[in-house]
Design a protein around this motif. Structure first.
Motif, PDB file in Angstrom:
ATOM      1  N   LEU A   1       1.158  -0.831   0.033  1.00 25.72           N
ATOM      2  CA  LEU A   1       0.195   0.299  -0.306  1.00 25.72           C
ATOM      3  C   LEU A   1       0.490   0.833  -0.252  1.00 25.72           C
ATOM      4  O   LEU A   1       0.237   1.624  -1.038  1.00 25.72           O
ATOM      5  N   LEU A   2       1.855   1.666   0.686  1.00 24.93           N
ATOM      6  CA  LEU A   2       2.777   1.861   0.876  1.00 24.93           C
ATOM      7  C   LEU A   2       3.736   2.944  -0.947  1.00 24.93           C
ATOM      8  O   LEU A   2       3.701   3.826  -1.382  1.00 24.93           O
ATOM      9  N   ALA A   3       3.952   1.333  -1.615  1.00 26.35           N
ATOM     10  CA  ALA A   3       4.552   1.927  -2.355  1.00 26.35           C
ATOM     11  C   ALA A   3       3.471   1.997  -3.644  1.00 26.35           C
ATOM     12  O   ALA A   3       3.775   2.850  -4.674  1.00 26.35           O
ATOM     13  N   GLY A   4       2.109   1.849  -3.800  1.00 23.27           N
ATOM     14  CA  GLY A   4       0.855   2.426  -3.996  1.00 23.27           C
ATOM     15  C   GLY A   4       0.622   3.646  -4.804  1.00 23.27           C
ATOM     16  O   GLY A   4       0.080   4.381  -4.824  1.00 23.27           O
ATOM     17  N   LEU A   5       1.307   4.599  -3.159  1.00 30.36           N
ATOM     18  CA  LEU A   5       1.413   5.407  -2.764  1.00 30.36           C
ATOM     19  C   LEU A   5       2.045   6.453  -2.655  1.00 30.36           C
ATOM     20  O   LEU A   5       1.869   7.821  -2.531  1.00 30.36           O
ATOM     21  N   ALA A   6       3.151   5.744  -2.638  1.00 33.40           N
ATOM     22  CA  ALA A   6       4.811   6.663  -3.219  1.00 33.40           C
ATOM     23  C   ALA A   6       4.671   7.744  -3.937  1.00 33.40           C
ATOM     24  O   ALA A   6       4.600   7.891  -5.231  1.00 33.40           O
ATOM     25  N   PRO A   7       5.259   9.148  -3.337  1.00 34.55           N
ATOM     26  CA  PRO A   7       5.168  10.229  -4.714  1.00 34.55           C
ATOM     27  C   PRO A   7       6.146  10.460  -4.892  1.00 34.55           C
ATOM     28  O   PRO A   7       6.706  11.716  -5.617  1.00 34.55           O
ATOM     29  N   SER A   8       7.276   9.514  -4.575  1.00 32.89           N
ATOM     30  CA  SER A   8       9.141   9.699  -4.560  1.00 32.89           C
ATOM     31  C   SER A   8       9.208   8.691  -4.239  1.00 32.89           C
ATOM     32  O   SER A   8       9.230   7.506  -4.106  1.00 32.89           O
ATOM     33  N   LEU A   9      10.838   8.880  -4.988  1.00 36.31           N
ATOM     34  CA  LEU A   9      11.404   7.086  -4.862  1.00 36.31           C
ATOM     35  C   LEU A   9      11.720   6.873  -3.775  1.00 36.31           C
ATOM     36  O   LEU A   9      11.981   6.051  -3.770  1.00 36.31           O
ATOM     37  N   PRO A  10      12.219   7.941  -2.446  1.00 35.35           N
ATOM     38  CA  PRO A  10      12.544   7.265  -1.776  1.00 35.35           C
ATOM     39  C   PRO A  10      11.634   6.298  -0.791  1.00 35.35           C
ATOM     40  O   PRO A  10      11.564   5.796   0.359  1.00 35.35           O
ATOM     41  N   VAL A  11      10.595   7.079  -0.954  1.00 38.06           N
ATOM     42  CA  VAL A  11       9.140   5.975  -0.568  1.00 38.06           C
ATOM     43  C   VAL A  11       8.782   5.156  -0.785  1.00 38.06           C
ATOM     44  O   VAL A  11       8.653   3.180  -0.169  1.00 38.06           O
ATOM     45  N   LEU A  12       8.953   4.530  -2.334  1.00 33.19           N
ATOM     46  CA  LEU A  12       8.608   3.790  -2.915  1.00 33.19           C
ATOM     47  C   LEU A  12      10.007   2.554  -1.900  1.00 33.19           C
ATOM     48  O   LEU A  12       9.684   1.290  -1.823  1.00 33.19           O
TER      49      LEU A  12
ATOM     50  N   GLU B   1       0.502   2.264 -17.299  1.00 35.07           N
ATOM     51  CA  GLU B   1       0.428   2.955 -18.416  1.00 35.07           C
ATOM     52  C   GLU B   1      -0.875   3.806 -19.303  1.00 35.07           C
ATOM     53  O   GLU B   1      -1.568   4.670 -19.682  1.00 35.07           O
ATOM     54  N   GLY B   2      -1.933   2.746 -18.520  1.00 33.35           N
ATOM     55  CA  GLY B   2      -3.415   3.272 -18.394  1.00 33.35           C
ATOM     56  C   GLY B   2      -4.056   3.573 -17.093  1.00 33.35           C
ATOM     57  O   GLY B   2      -4.661   5.222 -17.695  1.00 33.35           O
ATOM     58  N   LEU B   3      -3.415   3.241 -16.196  1.00 29.24           N
ATOM     59  CA  LEU B   3      -3.676   4.531 -14.705  1.00 29.24           C
ATOM     60  C   LEU B   3      -2.386   4.928 -14.801  1.00 29.24           C
ATOM     61  O   LEU B   3      -2.248   6.702 -14.549  1.00 29.24           O
ATOM     62  N   SER B   4      -1.775   4.712 -13.609  1.00 28.44           N
ATOM     63  CA  SER B   4      -0.512   4.947 -13.433  1.00 28.44           C
ATOM     64  C   SER B   4       0.444   3.793 -12.453  1.00 28.44           C
ATOM     65  O   SER B   4      -0.028   3.220 -11.809  1.00 28.44           O
ATOM     66  N   TRP B   5       1.888   3.646 -12.278  1.00 25.84           N
ATOM     67  CA  TRP B   5       2.711   2.560 -11.479  1.00 25.84           C
ATOM     68  C   TRP B   5       2.264   2.378 -10.440  1.00 25.84           C
ATOM     69  O   TRP B   5       2.415   1.849 -10.313  1.00 25.84           O
ATOM     70  N   HIS B   6       1.546   4.050  -9.810  1.00 25.31           N
ATOM     71  CA  HIS B   6       0.724   3.796  -8.265  1.00 25.31           C
ATOM     72  C   HIS B   6      -0.528   2.152  -8.671  1.00 25.31           C
ATOM     73  O   HIS B   6       0.592   1.698  -7.368  1.00 25.31           O
ATOM     74  N   TRP B   7      -0.798   1.898  -9.246  1.00 27.49           N
ATOM     75  CA  TRP B   7      -1.676   0.471  -9.387  1.00 27.49           C
ATOM     76  C   TRP B   7      -1.105  -0.124  -9.550  1.00 27.49           C
ATOM     77  O   TRP B   7      -1.718  -1.557  -9.235  1.00 27.49           O
ATOM     78  N   MET B   8       0.375  -0.571 -10.329  1.00 25.14           N
ATOM     79  CA  MET B   8       0.789  -1.840  -9.969  1.00 25.14           C
ATOM     80  C   MET B   8       1.455  -2.591  -9.121  1.00 25.14           C
ATOM     81  O   MET B   8       1.831  -3.773  -9.348  1.00 25.14           O
ATOM     82  N   PHE B   9       1.217  -1.697  -7.817  1.00 23.85           N
ATOM     83  CA  PHE B   9       1.467  -2.304  -6.639  1.00 23.85           C
ATOM     84  C   PHE B   9       0.286  -2.490  -6.027  1.00 23.85           C
ATOM     85  O   PHE B   9       0.004  -2.858  -4.872  1.00 23.85           O
ATOM     86  N   ALA B  10      -1.141  -1.430  -5.968  1.00 30.59           N
ATOM     87  CA  ALA B  10      -1.730  -1.194  -5.517  1.00 30.59           C
ATOM     88  C   ALA B  10      -2.959  -2.639  -5.650  1.00 30.59           C
ATOM     89  O   ALA B  10      -3.178  -3.276  -4.519  1.00 30.59           O
ATOM     90  N   LEU B  11      -2.641  -2.943  -7.034  1.00 31.13           N
ATOM     91  CA  LEU B  11      -3.933  -3.704  -7.046  1.00 31.13           C
ATOM     92  C   LEU B  11      -3.700  -5.432  -6.625  1.00 31.13           C
ATOM     93  O   LEU B  11      -4.504  -5.974  -5.764  1.00 31.13           O
ATOM     94  N   PRO B  12      -2.071  -6.006  -6.445  1.00 33.81           N
ATOM     95  CA  PRO B  12      -1.698  -7.365  -5.887  1.00 33.81           C
ATOM     96  C   PRO B  12      -1.528  -7.097  -4.764  1.00 33.81           C
ATOM     97  O   PRO B  12      -1.681  -8.389  -4.070  1.00 33.81           O
TER      98      PRO B  12
END
Length: 469
Positions: free
Chosen positions: A99-110, A167-178
């Protein structure tokens, strides 16, 4: 948690049916999806975050660093206190990381999210503890192969959907959905899988051994980034080597004196264990190089090489290899039961070496690297899973978690080392005008991967000569 046991904790474990094993498999599938989304999207993340290929390799390796540190601890705790209890706690950490990666605003948080997600690597030995305790030996080897196969199949799912989501939503969603799938499947495991009894023990947990082994692995994994950086100084490399040797030596001394060591060094000294670790390390190092080289080759668009593929296209090109990996993991457990691990390893080494040698000169059509990924995934998956299944049933049940976790950690270290070497090779030979890796960099990478893949054959030859003498 203390060293005493209640009557309930030492009762015989309940036999489980298909639903319970299926819940473990679905959890492995979800975790594999979450782990694999970085590979096809790595070029996109490099562009979004403005990092080099070597730095991009760190995004995926951050997860592996945590996994290497946590896995042996998780395996030992699972042996001692019960696999299901420890598994559920790890899943809480993984879910927070996803969930943190899915909401990450920057590289350190990711990267912090990847650190937390990395504890998922410890789930495999915990799953093997549950399988070993609840199933007879013959069925447990097949079940271990099935769980490993579904983890790899999750990689297929993540590889396929990472691009469209990014590409369709954002890279954040590829962490959030799994991550949502991980939470749901964890709830299913809690409901369907019975608790496994912990091992009766009056001894304290070997915390000095835990700390020293964790420190050794952490310094080693972080050292990979330093030692494969083209700008690294000799003093920095030397400091890493000294730190790893110091931590490792301290760990061995503590384990030899401990009344209840974290890792029984006598078990580690058995030929079946140390050779399995060695073969796993070599095979996964070569595979890690392939994992970093092929997406970069698909993405780059050079003069006469590369294919200029976007993230979705890269996922589709890598999909056949992901399918092959899932199939090979399930085959590996069956092959270990029928032939033993070593013949499977030899066959895998021959296939991988021949594939890399061919790829040195044949990489100008898309089907060639796609086929190469399929063959390497089949060979590596079958070999490493055969070693894992063979080891899981070769040790005492009380040592299943720690023995298999050592192999899983070896697997993680090998992949991380291979990825960093591959990234360093590409970064060391890039075009000064475009900043893209040159074709010769890819050729060098494939050649080095082929040499690494051939090493198990050398080890087999040496050990055979030693046995005869």
């Amino acid at each position: 948690m203390n060293g005493t046991s209640t009557p309930e904790s030492v009762s015989s474990p309940a036999r489980v049916g298909g639903l319970s094993i299926g819940a473990l498999g679905v959890l492995a599938l979800a975790l594999g999806s979450l782990q694999s989304v970085v590979e096809p999207s790595l070029p996109l993340l490099q562009r979004e975050l403005d990092v080099s290929p070597a730095e991009g390799a760190l995004i995926g390796n951050t997860l592996l660093i945590t996994g290497a540190v946590v896995t042996p601890v998780a395996g030992k705790l699972g042996d001692r206190y019960g696999g299901k209890r420890v598994l559920v706690w790890l899943m809480a950490v993984v879910s927070a990381g996803g969930l943190l990666a899915g909401l990450a605003p920057s590289l350190p948080v990711l990267l912090l999210g990847q650190v937390l997600q990395g504890v998922m690597v410890g789930v495999l030995p915990l799953s093997f503890i549950l399988v070993r305790k609840h199933l007879p030996a013959g069925r447990s080897q097949v079940a271990i192969g099935l769980v490993a196969a579904l983890f790899t199949a999750g990689g297929m799912v993540g590889t396929l959907f990472a691009g469209p989501l990014a590409e369709g939503l954002s890279w954040h969603w590829m962490f959030a959905l799994p991550t949502i799938a991980v939470i749901a499947s964890t709830l299913a495991v809690i409901r369907l899988m019975p608790h496994d009894p912990p091992v009766r023990s009056g001894d304290r947990l070997d915390w000095p051994g835990v700390v020293l082994l964790s420190g050794t692995l952490l310094v080693f994994m972080l050292g990979l980034v330093t030692m494969t950086d083209a700008d690294a100084s000799r003093s920095a490399v030397g400091l890493v080597v000294v730190a790893v040797v110091a931590f490792g030596t301290g760990w061995v001394v503590v384990e030899r004196r401990a009344s209840s060591p974290m890792v029984d060094l006598r078990m580690l000294a058995k030929p079946a264990i140390w050779t399995s670790c060695l073969f796993t390390f070599i095979m996964t190092t070569g595979f890690g190089m392939v994992l970093i080289l092929l997406p970069q080759l698909f993405a780059v668009s050079g003069d006469g090489y590369g294919f200029g593929a976007d993230t979705t296209a890269i996922g589709l090109l890598l999909l056949p290899g992901a399918i092959a990996g899932a199939v090979s993991d399930s085959v590996g457990g069956i092959a270990a039961r029928r032939f033993g691990p070593r013949p499977v390893v030899i066959a895998g080494a021959v296939v991988t070496t021949a594939t890399m040698v061919a790829l040195v000169s044949l990489h100008d059509a898309e089907w060639q690297p796609v086929l190469a990924k399929v063959l390497v995934a089949l060979a590596t998956g079958a070999g490493t899973t055969a070693l894992l299944a063979g080891t899981a049933t070769a040790v005492e049940p009380k040592d299943t978690g720690i023995a298999t976790s050592l192999l899983v950690v070896t697997r993680v270290i090998g992949v991380a080392l291979g990825a960093q070497i591959g990234g360093a090779i590409l970064a060391a030979d890039d075009d000064p005008m475009t900043g893209r890796p040159t074709e010769s960099a890819f050729v060098t990478g494939f050649a080095v991967a082929g040499l690494v893949a051939a090493l198990p054959l050398v080890v087999v030859l040496i050990t055979k000569k030693g046995a005869r003498s």
